[in-house]
Write a protein that holds these residues in place. Structure first.
Motif, PDB file in Angstrom:
ATOM      1  N   GLY A 144      17.882   9.636 -17.060  1.00 56.14           N
ATOM      2  CA  GLY A 144      18.042   8.547 -16.327  1.00 56.14           C
ATOM      3  C   GLY A 144      18.199   7.165 -17.268  1.00 56.14           C
ATOM      4  O   GLY A 144      19.131   7.203 -18.297  1.00 56.14           O
ATOM      5  N   THR A 145      17.619   5.990 -16.626  1.00 58.50           N
ATOM      6  CA  THR A 145      17.880   4.672 -17.460  1.00 58.50           C
ATOM      7  C   THR A 145      16.471   4.220 -17.938  1.00 58.50           C
ATOM      8  O   THR A 145      15.616   4.683 -17.295  1.00 58.50           O
ATOM      9  CB  THR A 145      18.636   3.629 -16.683  1.00 58.50           C
ATOM     10  N   LEU A 146      16.613   3.289 -19.035  1.00 59.30           N
ATOM     11  CA  LEU A 146      15.276   2.956 -19.474  1.00 59.30           C
ATOM     12  C   LEU A 146      15.132   1.485 -19.419  1.00 59.30           C
ATOM     13  O   LEU A 146      15.938   0.673 -19.449  1.00 59.30           O
ATOM     14  CB  LEU A 146      15.057   3.358 -21.077  1.00 59.30           C
ATOM     15  N   GLY A 147      14.103   1.094 -19.177  1.00 63.18           N
ATOM     16  CA  GLY A 147      13.583  -0.575 -19.343  1.00 63.18           C
ATOM     17  C   GLY A 147      13.209  -1.149 -17.919  1.00 63.18           C
ATOM     18  O   GLY A 147      12.917  -2.434 -17.897  1.00 63.18           O
ATOM     19  N   ASP A 148      13.870  -0.466 -16.869  1.00 62.93           N
ATOM     20  CA  ASP A 148      14.192  -1.272 -15.612  1.00 62.93           C
ATOM     21  C   ASP A 148      12.851  -1.801 -15.004  1.00 62.93           C
ATOM     22  O   ASP A 148      12.732  -2.850 -14.436  1.00 62.93           O
ATOM     23  CB  ASP A 148      14.975  -0.495 -14.515  1.00 62.93           C
ATOM     24  N   ALA A 149      11.634  -0.747 -14.939  1.00 67.41           N
ATOM     25  CA  ALA A 149      10.448  -1.146 -14.467  1.00 67.41           C
ATOM     26  C   ALA A 149       9.779  -2.298 -15.354  1.00 67.41           C
ATOM     27  O   ALA A 149       9.365  -3.137 -14.717  1.00 67.41           O
ATOM     28  CB  ALA A 149       9.264   0.072 -14.629  1.00 67.41           C
ATOM     29  N   GLY A 150      10.097  -2.154 -16.570  1.00 69.41           N
ATOM     30  CA  GLY A 150       9.634  -3.523 -17.454  1.00 69.41           C
ATOM     31  C   GLY A 150      10.285  -4.792 -16.915  1.00 69.41           C
ATOM     32  O   GLY A 150       9.655  -5.853 -16.934  1.00 69.41           O
ATOM     33  N   VAL A 151      11.613  -4.531 -16.563  1.00 72.14           N
ATOM     34  CA  VAL A 151      12.160  -5.932 -16.109  1.00 72.14           C
ATOM     35  C   VAL A 151      11.532  -6.369 -14.698  1.00 72.14           C
ATOM     36  O   VAL A 151      11.183  -7.792 -14.539  1.00 72.14           O
ATOM     37  CB  VAL A 151      13.682  -5.937 -16.094  1.00 72.14           C
ATOM     38  N   ALA A 152      11.160  -5.485 -14.085  1.00 72.97           N
ATOM     39  CA  ALA A 152      10.597  -5.631 -12.773  1.00 72.97           C
ATOM     40  C   ALA A 152       8.907  -6.467 -12.946  1.00 72.97           C
ATOM     41  O   ALA A 152       8.779  -7.243 -12.308  1.00 72.97           O
ATOM     42  CB  ALA A 152      10.409  -4.398 -12.022  1.00 72.97           C
ATOM     43  N   ALA A 164      14.055  -1.241 -23.079  1.00 68.98           N
ATOM     44  CA  ALA A 164      14.352   0.082 -23.106  1.00 68.98           C
ATOM     45  C   ALA A 164      13.124   0.985 -24.161  1.00 68.98           C
ATOM     46  O   ALA A 164      12.895   2.043 -24.026  1.00 68.98           O
ATOM     47  CB  ALA A 164      15.776   0.486 -23.403  1.00 68.98           C
ATOM     48  N   LEU A 165      13.109   0.058 -25.347  1.00 68.40           N
ATOM     49  CA  LEU A 165      12.063   0.803 -26.292  1.00 68.40           C
ATOM     50  C   LEU A 165      10.684   0.616 -25.942  1.00 68.40           C
ATOM     51  O   LEU A 165      10.149   1.632 -26.438  1.00 68.40           O
ATOM     52  CB  LEU A 165      12.569   0.211 -27.782  1.00 68.40           C
ATOM     53  N   THR A 166      10.459  -0.419 -25.299  1.00 68.03           N
ATOM     54  CA  THR A 166       8.719  -0.722 -25.390  1.00 68.03           C
ATOM     55  C   THR A 166       8.177  -1.086 -24.019  1.00 68.03           C
ATOM     56  O   THR A 166       7.148  -0.856 -24.138  1.00 68.03           O
ATOM     57  CB  THR A 166       8.736  -1.881 -26.166  1.00 68.03           C
ATOM     58  N   ALA A 167       9.124  -1.035 -22.927  1.00 63.16           N
ATOM     59  CA  ALA A 167       8.447  -1.289 -21.621  1.00 63.16           C
ATOM     60  C   ALA A 167       7.951   0.111 -21.085  1.00 63.16           C
ATOM     61  O   ALA A 167       8.529   1.140 -21.297  1.00 63.16           O
ATOM     62  CB  ALA A 167       9.400  -1.864 -20.713  1.00 63.16           C
ATOM     63  N   GLY A 168       6.883  -0.128 -20.432  1.00 58.50           N
ATOM     64  CA  GLY A 168       6.225   1.136 -19.889  1.00 58.50           C
ATOM     65  C   GLY A 168       6.804   1.424 -18.524  1.00 58.50           C
ATOM     66  O   GLY A 168       7.670   0.788 -18.019  1.00 58.50           O
ATOM     67  N   ASP A 169       6.283   2.219 -17.737  1.00 55.52           N
ATOM     68  CA  ASP A 169       6.390   2.626 -16.461  1.00 55.52           C
ATOM     69  C   ASP A 169       7.772   3.323 -15.968  1.00 55.52           C
ATOM     70  O   ASP A 169       8.076   3.061 -14.931  1.00 55.52           O
ATOM     71  CB  ASP A 169       6.161   1.328 -15.393  1.00 55.52           C
ATOM     72  N   PHE A 194      15.605  -3.594  -9.757  1.00 59.64           N
ATOM     73  CA  PHE A 194      14.552  -3.369 -10.721  1.00 59.64           C
ATOM     74  C   PHE A 194      12.953  -2.890  -9.998  1.00 59.64           C
ATOM     75  O   PHE A 194      12.212  -2.250 -10.492  1.00 59.64           O
ATOM     76  CB  PHE A 194      14.253  -4.663 -11.375  1.00 59.64           C
ATOM     77  N   LEU A 195      12.700  -3.695  -8.752  1.00 59.20           N
ATOM     78  CA  LEU A 195      11.605  -3.513  -8.238  1.00 59.20           C
ATOM     79  C   LEU A 195      11.277  -2.010  -7.731  1.00 59.20           C
ATOM     80  O   LEU A 195      10.346  -1.394  -7.756  1.00 59.20           O
ATOM     81  CB  LEU A 195      11.463  -4.549  -7.128  1.00 59.20           C
ATOM     82  N   GLN A 196      12.689  -1.490  -7.269  1.00 58.48           N
ATOM     83  CA  GLN A 196      12.531  -0.010  -6.663  1.00 58.48           C
ATOM     84  C   GLN A 196      12.283   0.814  -7.985  1.00 58.48           C
ATOM     85  O   GLN A 196      11.505   1.832  -7.657  1.00 58.48           O
ATOM     86  CB  GLN A 196      13.906   0.252  -6.254  1.00 58.48           C
ATOM     87  N   CYS A 197      12.758   0.734  -9.384  1.00 58.88           N
ATOM     88  CA  CYS A 197      12.340   1.360 -10.147  1.00 58.88           C
ATOM     89  C   CYS A 197      10.822   1.434 -10.437  1.00 58.88           C
ATOM     90  O   CYS A 197      10.333   2.183 -11.023  1.00 58.88           O
ATOM     91  CB  CYS A 197      13.123   1.077 -11.528  1.00 58.88           C
ATOM     92  N   LEU A 198      10.242   0.148 -10.563  1.00 59.74           N
ATOM     93  CA  LEU A 198       8.874  -0.039 -10.801  1.00 59.74           C
ATOM     94  C   LEU A 198       7.903   0.700  -9.711  1.00 59.74           C
ATOM     95  O   LEU A 198       6.843   1.322  -9.776  1.00 59.74           O
ATOM     96  CB  LEU A 198       8.402  -1.380 -10.942  1.00 59.74           C
ATOM     97  N   ASN A 199       8.460   0.657  -8.441  1.00 58.81           N
ATOM     98  CA  ASN A 199       7.484   0.760  -7.264  1.00 58.81           C
ATOM     99  C   ASN A 199       7.675   2.157  -6.671  1.00 58.81           C
ATOM    100  O   ASN A 199       6.735   2.908  -6.424  1.00 58.81           O
ATOM    101  CB  ASN A 199       7.644   0.038  -6.159  1.00 58.81           C
ATOM    102  N   PRO A 235       0.705  -1.107   0.127  1.00 51.82           N
ATOM    103  CA  PRO A 235       0.243  -0.100   0.207  1.00 51.82           C
ATOM    104  C   PRO A 235       0.885   1.375  -0.037  1.00 51.82           C
ATOM    105  O   PRO A 235       0.394   2.354  -0.711  1.00 51.82           O
ATOM    106  CB  PRO A 235      -1.063   0.079   1.104  1.00 51.82           C
ATOM    107  N   ALA A 236       1.972   1.049   0.788  1.00 52.45           N
ATOM    108  CA  ALA A 236       2.907   2.523   0.642  1.00 52.45           C
ATOM    109  C   ALA A 236       3.307   2.895  -0.621  1.00 52.45           C
ATOM    110  O   ALA A 236       3.386   3.838  -1.190  1.00 52.45           O
ATOM    111  CB  ALA A 236       3.925   2.285   1.811  1.00 52.45           C
ATOM    112  N   ASP A 237       3.772   1.849  -1.280  1.00 51.45           N
ATOM    113  CA  ASP A 237       4.372   2.019  -2.506  1.00 51.45           C
ATOM    114  C   ASP A 237       3.198   2.440  -3.715  1.00 51.45           C
ATOM    115  O   ASP A 237       3.486   3.019  -4.527  1.00 51.45           O
ATOM    116  CB  ASP A 237       4.864   0.533  -3.191  1.00 51.45           C
TER     117      ASP A 237
END
Ligand code: ADP
Ligand code: MG
Length: 321
Positions: free
Chosen positions: A159-167, A257-262, A185-190, A61-63
């Protein structure tokens, strides 16, 4: 629930209204009243986060509280606005005070960082969904628009791209990543980091900007469509994080990097003669920035390898419908 709806609002949300001369009336009446400073444009946007569509069901919930505000701040950054006021509409399957407390803590953490005032909202019972409406200010006429890119502009991303997509693929068990790197990766997503100053400092420097929420190709595509341009991207220049470089092969990394969102990084364009100024500005802010290509007059968006051959991504950008 032990506390009434109004007691919940008073305890967890009314405490997030800041003491600010622009807020004549925040939470507690039928509507909030704001005083708009002279010479300013008001910039408004809204984003909804729906469980399963926009976040995995076991998101803390905090994330979720943090991210609901972060995705809206990202839109303010991309317009070069200074975020000021937010409204929060929260729909919950059941009123769970422990959940609300954690959600409000995550939301409040980011709100305090940017001195944003929560001025109202709504609480209702239903499938878990969070809607935030945000409003910001900027000097009249200084917004960064998607439609103002010029031919032969240089294209930049932060920044950098694609990390949230990996998460997301880690969570969906589509990709195994060494324990050591999972956290990144999870930090980049959340907890995407939003740098409001980037947009503001680029007001007089960039020609166009957009935040990367649906993937670089899709979002840069919006700039190109609105500006009636094309672009060539140099695939090897895409900024990849160290954990990405060591955990994912090159082709997959470029696809993310090209296609993942978030990602919630900023993509912007500026004329070539601004390049040195941009490099020293980001150096001063201590924020990574990369020039990844150039706009063209062709109307086509092409990614190229160093040897000139085209790189065609296999992933699809996030589509809402
Ligand atoms: P109404 O019944 O007129 O819609 P509400 O009972 O929904 O009013 O809300 C009372 C006050 O509490 C209003 O100022 C409203 O903006 C605020 N409020 C309600 N829910 C939230 C929330 N989740 N976060 C912040 N403020 C809220
Ligand atoms: Mg209401």
């Amino acid at each position: 629930m032990s506390l009434s709806e109004f007691a919940i609002i008073r305890k967890y949300f009314a405490t997030l209204t800041t003491d600010d001369s622009t807020v004549q009336c925040g939470i507690g009446d039928d509507a909030a009243i704001l005083s708009i400073p002279d010479g300013m444009d008001v910039v408004v946007s809204m984003d909804t986060l729906l469980q399963d569509h926009h976040f995995p069901p076991d998101t803390a919930p905090a994330d979720l509280g943090y991210k609901a505000l972060a995705v809206n701040l990202s839109d303010m950054m991309a317009m070069a606005a200074e975020p000021k006021w937010v409204l929060l509409s929260l729909s919950l399957p059941e009123p769970d005070e422990d959940w609300i407390e954690k959600f409000a803590a995550g939301f409040g953490e980011l709100a305090r960082q940017y001195a944003i005032s929560l001025i109202g909202g709504d609480l209702s019972r239903g499938p878990l969904s969070v809607t935030v409406q945000i409003q910001g200010l900027l000097p009249i006429g200084t917004a960064l628009r998607r439609s103002r890119a010029q031919r032969d502009d240089l294209i930049y991303v932060t920044g950098t791209l694609g990390d949230a997509g990996v998460a997301l693929d880690i969570i969906r068990e589509k990709r195994c990543i060494a324990e050591l790197h999972k956290k990144h990766f999870l930090q980049c997503l959340n907890r995407p980091e939003i740098n409001i100053a980037v947009g503001i400092r680029l007001r007089t420097i960039a020609n166009s900007a957009i935040d990367i929420s649906d993937g670089l190709l899709a979002d840069l595509g919006h700039i190109l469509e609105a500006s009636q341009l094309g672009a060539e991207i140099e695939i090897e220049k895409l900024p990849l994080s160290d954990p990405m470089q060591v955990s994912v092969d090159k082709t997959a990394a470029w696809n993310y990097a090209l296609t993942a969102g978030d990602d919630y990084q900023l993509c912007f364009t500026a004329s070539e003669n601004r390049h040195d100024q941009i490099m020293s500005l980001f150096n001063e802010m201590n924020i990574p920035v990369c020039c990844i290509g150039k706009t063209t007059g062709t109307g086509m968006l092409i990614s190229r390898m160093a040897d000139g051959t085209e790189f065609k991504p296999t992933g699809k950008s996030y589509a809402h419908f």
